[in-house]
Design an enzyme around this catalytic site. Structure first.
Site: not given
Lengths: 406, 406
Positions: B272, B49
């Site tokens: 995360h 990402e």
């Protein structure tokens, strides 16, 4: 046979040109191909352009006796058209779809819709695992002004990288397919140089068939004569390539091509000629087929040439991305203007409707249509830019590795 | 260290959640990630990402000293978001784009636009080539009614097949990424069973970090609290998996996850948690990591379960293909009817225009819009059907191979 036993492998490769509703005498030809394959009993059959799954199923039923193992690769809207029939057990399969494959709006060329791919099967070939690839690259529609060259080069590069990364799973790699490139084209030099694959036509001890191993010849009643005008003998674009990975040697004993009508009939199998090779595979001391260190310089030249072409494609894609993006912005602005005008009228700001209602709506619909279309185009060309850029990067990395090699 | 020297490999894996304009405090966090990576000096950093190429370039400049080798994988409209930084030379790279990755019309989920892929780099890890993969699978938006499960399963299967086919090029395979699956999910069992990859969390001698190794935890100030309501401790969806291919052993000495804010700051790296593993790689007698024969039955069950889910997805895709096709035919019929009526009026067959001109044109534009849209949808779902069908076939072949194994 000395020492380790030799595996004599007979391979058949054909671009079947079996497009439903479009290809001439398709069903008759598919039947003919099936009959011939059953009679001849090759060890491995690699077919391309079998676009109809029904044709594959018919062939599978017909060939179940002599080729108990087969696989059909599905992809894209129409399909990859690739299938493999084998006398040897298929251990595993993998499909790799090229990241670039023409343009969806080039409907007349249709490559985009096929989802062109390379289909790989891992076979258990009596003494050694064989990696066999069936594939087709993007067609060449105009050799003088080949707009698809960058895409075909990306495909050739991805194919070469795919082979390099997957070939360790086997002792011998065998590739058959319609590469849509002439033997001296940069794409095929790149593929051969970067993978070490050898050309069965160049290596064969015996050859029989069309002159220069051509597979698209004017004599074939289905081939496009006007395309072949500059090449009176035809062109060679279908290949069987091979290499040994580990301690094996592969030799091409014989290469054949079909020459026009199939025996006992008035039609050929396809608009392409089939290529048939007899290979000898033997376990031996040292691996062969890897590109020798002395060839690095030549390989670097090929990679540089390919990278230049990819760069040309990249700049074209960037221009198209820019112009489609600009068009989308203009369409959006027009729509916003119209929305403002409509709101103004609704709010009673203007004393009367400045435009006729009909033309106003027509313009709005047109603007909306252009917006949707150009946004899609912009997205597509953004993807294209990314993939061309990525390939350029990878080639640069390859060049660096070649130059740094002792 | 006994016998052959041990390679101690420190791996860092993080889903960076660095989406331009959308991710909170992105630039600050990317800077923070860069600073930490520079201080900690891992051997290998796998990031997901990182959607902005500028962020990658910034990181590369910052990390050039301690991670001289890096690669950014380009794909899709937005990009794959994958990049790798390494202390070891990168010998080669390969990008494999999953054939299915959500729907282009699900704009709010955006997975389709990313071109989700697995990025593979071949590293020269002092004594042995290492194959390292960074990847992300399709997100799970609703666990109860997960419409994307078939797509995620196709991705897990393709990933497993890709690893099986390419892993022979190295001695050790190392995978880090956001698999978007819980440890007990069928996809992860399929991936692990079919490749023999081992879970660093399960194998680690020491563990430190969030409870159960969770990487998406409610305590993280950026994580979506409502999504995590059913999981008060959080979920584990980021993994480091590994296996030895040839005569090597890999052991996980330590596994860590970050726990909330980075040291000395008030924000975490991402929504995360990062996963950090310390692995010991040593050349030894027998290969480990291959799925043992006794596990074949369990593996067959997993493949069957996955195949059932893919079958469910296939039937849904077939229904969607059918309904979009039917809609396209209806729109086409309407257009043809209108064209006939218009021609009739023009030819003076009717004495007067039966419909108001404005509504007539509006209807025609609507019909055209519906035709374009449903034809695109039909094509998209045809591709989806082909890929799901192909995967179902491959799984069936795998099942047969598992059952036939002695």
């Amino acid at each position: 046979m000395e020492g380790e036993p030799t595996l004599r492998l007979r391979v058949f490769d054909l671009n079947c040109w079996a497009i439903r509703y479009l290809s001439k005498r398709r069903q008759e030809r598919v039947r003919l191909i099936g009959d011939t394959l059953r009679q001849e009993s090759f060890d491995l059959v690699l077919l391309q352009e079998v676009w109809s799954e029904q044709d594959y199923s018919d062939l599978r039923v017909k060939l179940a006796g002599c080729y108990p193992f087969s696989h059909y690769f599905r992809s894209g809207v129409i399909g990859s058209g690739l299938c493999v029939f084998s006398r040897f057990p298929i251990l595993d399969t993998l499909l790799y779809q090229y990241s670039l494959n023409g343009y969806p709006y080039m409907l007349q060329h249709g490559d985009w819709f096929c989802g062109k791919s390379v289909g790989q099967v891992l076979l258990w070939g009596v003494t050694a695992p064989l990696l066999s690839l069936s594939l087709q690259l993007h067609a060449e529609y105009c050799r003088e002004k080949d707009a698809y060259l960058p895409h075909r080069l990306v495909q050739a590069w991805e194919l070469a990288q795919f082979i390099r990364h997957t070939s360790k799973a086997a002792d011998v790699v065998l590739l058959g397919g319609d590469l849509n490139m002439h033997p001296e084209d940069v794409g095929i030099r790149l593929l051969r140089g970067w993978t070490g694959l050898r050309d069965a036509f160049a290596e064969a001890r015996r050859f029989e068939g069309c002159k220069n191993g051509c597979t698209l010849v004017p004599d074939n009643c289905f081939s496009n004569k006007s395309e072949l005008l500059p090449f009176p003998l035809g062109i060679r674009i279908d290949y069987i390539l091979y290499k040994a990975i580990s301690s094996f040697t592969v030799k091409c004993e014989e290469l054949k091509t079909t020459t026009g009508p199939a025996p006992g009939t008035d039609i050929p199998f396809s608009d392409h000629e089939a290529v048939m090779a007899t290979l000898h595979i033997q376990r031996q001391g040292q691996p062969v087929g890897a590109p020798p260190g002395t060839a690095d310089l030549a390989l670097a030249d090929v990679v540089t040439e390919a990278r230049t072409e990819v760069g040309v494609g990249l700049r074209a894609a960037q221009r198209q991305r820019y112009s489609s993006g600009r068009m989308a912005v203009l369409a959006l602005l027009l729509l916003l203007l119209q929305a403002a005008a409509a709101l103004g009228t609704l709010a009673g700001l203007g004393t009367e409707q400045p435009f006729p209602k009909f033309s106003f709506c027509l313009l709005a619909f047109l603007a909306l249509g252009v917006l949707v279309l150009t946004t899609s185009l912009h997205m597509f060309h953004t993807m294209e830019v990314k993939m061309l850029h990525g390939t350029e990067d990878q080639m640069w990395m390859a060049l660096r590795a070649l130059q740094e090699r002792p």
